[in-house]
Write a protein that holds these residues in place. Structure first.
Motif, mmCIF file in Angstrom:
data_model
loop_
_atom_site.group_PDB
_atom_site.id
_atom_site.type_symbol
_atom_site.label_atom_id
_atom_site.label_comp_id
_atom_site.label_asym_id
_atom_site.label_seq_id
_atom_site.Cartn_x
_atom_site.Cartn_y
_atom_site.Cartn_z
ATOM 1 N N GLY A 136 0.786 -1.224 0.000
ATOM 2 C CA GLY A 136 0.000 0.000 0.000
ATOM 3 C C GLY A 136 0.816 1.270 0.000
ATOM 4 N N TYR A 137 2.142 1.182 0.148
ATOM 5 C CA TYR A 137 2.986 2.374 0.172
ATOM 6 C C TYR A 137 4.201 2.191 -0.733
ATOM 7 C CZ TYR A 137 0.373 3.994 4.251
ATOM 8 O OH TYR A 137 -0.621 4.419 5.090
ATOM 9 N N VAL A 138 4.714 3.303 -1.225
ATOM 10 C CA VAL A 138 5.985 3.292 -1.944
ATOM 11 C C VAL A 138 6.871 4.368 -1.328
ATOM 12 C CG1 VAL A 138 4.984 2.468 -4.097
ATOM 13 C CG2 VAL A 138 5.190 4.920 -3.716
ATOM 14 N N PRO A 139 8.189 4.171 -1.358
ATOM 15 C CA PRO A 139 9.086 5.162 -0.767
ATOM 16 C C PRO A 139 9.343 6.327 -1.709
ATOM 17 C CG PRO A 139 10.363 3.349 -1.643
ATOM 18 C CD PRO A 139 8.917 2.985 -1.849
ATOM 19 N N ASP A 168 18.008 4.561 4.639
ATOM 20 C CA ASP A 168 18.254 5.970 4.932
ATOM 21 C C ASP A 168 18.019 6.866 3.726
ATOM 22 O OD1 ASP A 168 18.861 5.498 7.565
ATOM 23 O OD2 ASP A 168 21.002 5.239 7.200
ATOM 24 N N ASP A 169 17.875 6.280 2.523
ATOM 25 C CA ASP A 169 17.562 7.077 1.338
ATOM 26 C C ASP A 169 16.096 7.477 1.300
ATOM 27 O OD1 ASP A 169 20.112 7.122 0.105
ATOM 28 O OD2 ASP A 169 19.824 5.075 -0.603
ATOM 29 N N VAL A 170 15.268 6.844 2.120
ATOM 30 C CA VAL A 170 13.829 7.107 2.093
ATOM 31 C C VAL A 170 13.529 8.450 2.749
ATOM 32 C CG1 VAL A 170 11.559 6.302 2.810
ATOM 33 C CG2 VAL A 170 13.301 4.648 2.113
ATOM 34 N N ILE A 171 12.882 9.334 1.982
ATOM 35 C CA ILE A 171 12.513 10.658 2.475
ATOM 36 C C ILE A 171 11.118 10.639 3.076
ATOM 37 C CG2 ILE A 171 12.104 13.061 1.784
ATOM 38 C CD1 ILE A 171 14.082 12.578 -0.526
ATOM 39 N N ASP A 172 10.222 9.890 2.453
ATOM 40 C CA ASP A 172 8.824 9.869 2.879
ATOM 41 C C ASP A 172 8.182 8.608 2.319
ATOM 42 O OD1 ASP A 172 6.424 10.630 3.971
ATOM 43 O OD2 ASP A 172 6.187 12.454 2.787
ATOM 44 N N TRP A 173 6.933 8.380 2.678
ATOM 45 C CA TRP A 173 6.151 7.269 2.130
ATOM 46 C C TRP A 173 4.840 7.821 1.597
ATOM 47 C CZ3 TRP A 173 7.987 2.271 1.970
ATOM 48 C CH2 TRP A 173 9.152 2.025 2.706
ATOM 49 N N ILE A 174 4.411 7.326 0.441
ATOM 50 C CA ILE A 174 3.160 7.775 -0.162
ATOM 51 C C ILE A 174 2.351 6.553 -0.581
ATOM 52 C CG2 ILE A 174 3.973 10.025 -0.951
ATOM 53 C CD1 ILE A 174 4.555 8.810 -3.673
ATOM 54 N N PRO A 175 1.015 6.688 -0.649
ATOM 55 C CA PRO A 175 0.180 5.550 -1.055
ATOM 56 C C PRO A 175 0.549 5.066 -2.456
ATOM 57 C CG PRO A 175 -1.151 7.290 -0.083
ATOM 58 C CD PRO A 175 0.215 7.868 -0.283
ATOM 59 N N PRO A 203 -0.611 3.489 -5.925
ATOM 60 C CA PRO A 203 -1.739 3.121 -6.782
ATOM 61 C C PRO A 203 -1.673 1.631 -7.114
ATOM 62 C CG PRO A 203 -0.727 5.154 -7.554
ATOM 63 C CD PRO A 203 0.181 4.596 -6.502
ATOM 64 N N GLN A 204 -2.805 0.982 -7.185
ATOM 65 C CA GLN A 204 -2.838 -0.469 -7.336
ATOM 66 C C GLN A 204 -2.193 -0.951 -8.629
ATOM 67 O OE1 GLN A 204 -6.876 -1.785 -6.804
ATOM 68 N NE2 GLN A 204 -6.805 -1.556 -4.589
ATOM 69 N N HIS A 205 -2.203 -0.118 -9.674
ATOM 70 C CA HIS A 205 -1.666 -0.584 -10.950
ATOM 71 C C HIS A 205 -0.142 -0.529 -11.008
ATOM 72 C CE1 HIS A 205 -1.813 3.796 -11.529
ATOM 73 N NE2 HIS A 205 -0.869 3.634 -12.435
ATOM 74 N N LEU A 206 0.496 0.086 -10.021
ATOM 75 C CA LEU A 206 1.953 0.154 -10.008
ATOM 76 C C LEU A 206 2.542 -1.068 -9.305
ATOM 77 C CD1 LEU A 206 2.730 3.903 -9.203
ATOM 78 C CD2 LEU A 206 2.641 2.771 -11.427
ATOM 79 N N SER A 207 3.740 -1.452 -9.722
ATOM 80 C CA SER A 207 4.408 -2.585 -9.095
ATOM 81 C C SER A 207 4.885 -2.206 -7.698
ATOM 82 C CB SER A 207 5.607 -3.025 -9.943
ATOM 83 O OG SER A 207 6.668 -2.083 -9.837
ATOM 84 N N LYS A 208 5.245 -3.208 -6.918
ATOM 85 C CA LYS A 208 5.723 -2.949 -5.567
ATOM 86 C C LYS A 208 7.130 -2.366 -5.561
ATOM 87 C CE LYS A 208 2.839 -6.345 -3.212
ATOM 88 N NZ LYS A 208 2.794 -7.500 -2.290
ATOM 89 N N ARG A 209 7.773 -2.314 -6.722
ATOM 90 C CA ARG A 209 9.098 -1.707 -6.813
ATOM 91 C C ARG A 209 9.020 -0.235 -7.207
ATOM 92 N NH1 ARG A 209 12.039 -3.410 -10.832
ATOM 93 N NH2 ARG A 209 14.018 -2.869 -9.845
ATOM 94 N N ALA A 210 7.822 0.281 -7.383
ATOM 95 C CA ALA A 210 7.660 1.692 -7.743
ATOM 96 C C ALA A 210 8.155 2.582 -6.608
ATOM 97 C CB ALA A 210 6.200 1.988 -8.055
ATOM 98 N N PHE A 211 8.492 3.816 -6.945
ATOM 99 C CA PHE A 211 8.943 4.762 -5.929
ATOM 100 C C PHE A 211 8.578 6.177 -6.354
ATOM 101 C CE2 PHE A 211 12.434 3.951 -8.856
ATOM 102 C CZ PHE A 211 12.870 5.219 -9.201
ATOM 103 N N GLY A 212 8.752 7.114 -5.451
ATOM 104 C CA GLY A 212 8.434 8.505 -5.734
ATOM 105 C C GLY A 212 9.683 9.369 -5.754
ATOM 106 N N LEU A 213 9.610 10.463 -6.500
ATOM 107 C CA LEU A 213 10.682 11.458 -6.549
ATOM 108 C C LEU A 213 10.063 12.842 -6.410
ATOM 109 C CD1 LEU A 213 12.828 10.110 -9.539
ATOM 110 C CD2 LEU A 213 13.510 10.132 -7.133
ATOM 111 N N ILE A 214 10.769 13.735 -5.735
ATOM 112 C CA ILE A 214 10.300 15.106 -5.551
ATOM 113 C C ILE A 214 10.875 15.982 -6.660
ATOM 114 C CG2 ILE A 214 10.249 17.099 -4.004
ATOM 115 C CD1 ILE A 214 10.618 15.159 -1.670
#
Length: 239
Positions: free
Chosen positions: A106-109, A128-135, A137-148
């Motif tokens: 349910g979350y990606v880093p 330690d590279d993780v800045i935050d966690w965001i929900p 989306p169900q269609h994304l793989s579990k390896r997805a991540f976010g960037l600012i």
């Protein structure tokens, strides 16, 4: 005593008003006033940052939200029992590396652009590279991540501080003209986000910023480059 002050003492781990005043860099009279009339919003925010707590819990008693530190602690617990870590000889002693799939359904880093540049199956990013966690989306793989988003090269579609979802599970041959991609080249210290223009063939391929006023409208990557992922969507926040 006001209940918000009781909760503040709880998260602070002390009943001593003088200690709380010192921790939050406020006067003793301010803390005394909180005890009578309730903790101010500014005080709750300061306490949340100082004690890694939840400001809403201090103010209203609502269930505390999970903090980034809580998630990191949970990840480390699961990692030690269920996930085999990988190591890098260049890492400082004690560095823990785990796959980006942290088994946090349910979350990606959200990670840094520098970390995205080193993203791979062989050498995943560190906790330690993780800045935050965001929900997620169900269609994304579990390896997805976010960037600012940084800078204005992709303005106005993508503004600074907005968060984009990146899907790494895509092959280069599945890319299409106009796709938004994150790539990393050996000559760069971090990944970059641009629009892919295919042209008439591999030799005509280049990257393009969405901002029409950006000085470099045709960016030809230098050196060996790696596709980090395709940009799927972005997080929209209004406050």
């Amino acid at each position: 005593m006001d209940q918000s002050m009781v909760r503040l003492q709880e998260v602070a781990g002390t009943n001593k008003k003088s200690k709380i005043a010192l921790d939050l860099n406020v006067g003793a009279s301010t803390v005394t006033n909180w005890a009578k009339r309730g903790v101010s919003k500014e005080g709750a925010l300061a306490a949340a940052e100082k004690y890694n707590a939840d400001a809403n819990y201090i103010l209203s008693g609502s269930s505390p939200n999970t903090t980034v530190s809580d998630l990191k602690a949970k990840i480390k617990t699961m990692q030690s029992s269920t996930i085999q870590s990988t190591t890098n000889p260049n890492d400082p002693e004690g560095t823990l590396r785990v796959p980006v799939d942290y088994r946090m359904d349910g979350y990606v880093p959200v990670i840094s652009w520098v970390a995205a540049g080193s993203f791979s199956d062989v050498m995943p990013v560190t906790i330690d590279d993780v800045i935050d966690w965001i929900p997620r989306p169900q269609h994304l793989s579990k390896r997805a991540f976010g960037l600012i988003i940084q800078g204005r090269s992709m303005w106005p579609e993508f503004k600074p501080d907005e968060i984009i979802y990146v899907e790494p599970e895509i092959a280069p041959w599945d890319l299409k003209d106009g796709d938004l991609v994150v790539i990393h080249c050996n000559d760069d210290k971090q990944a970059t986000f641009k629009q892919l223009i295919m042209g008439n063939g591999p030799e005509d391929m280049y990257l393009k910023p969405l901002n029409p006023d950006w000085p470099d409208q045709k960016i030809v990557p230098m050196g060996e480059c790696m596709l980090v992922g395709i940009v799927d969507s972005k997080v929209t926040r209004y406050r």
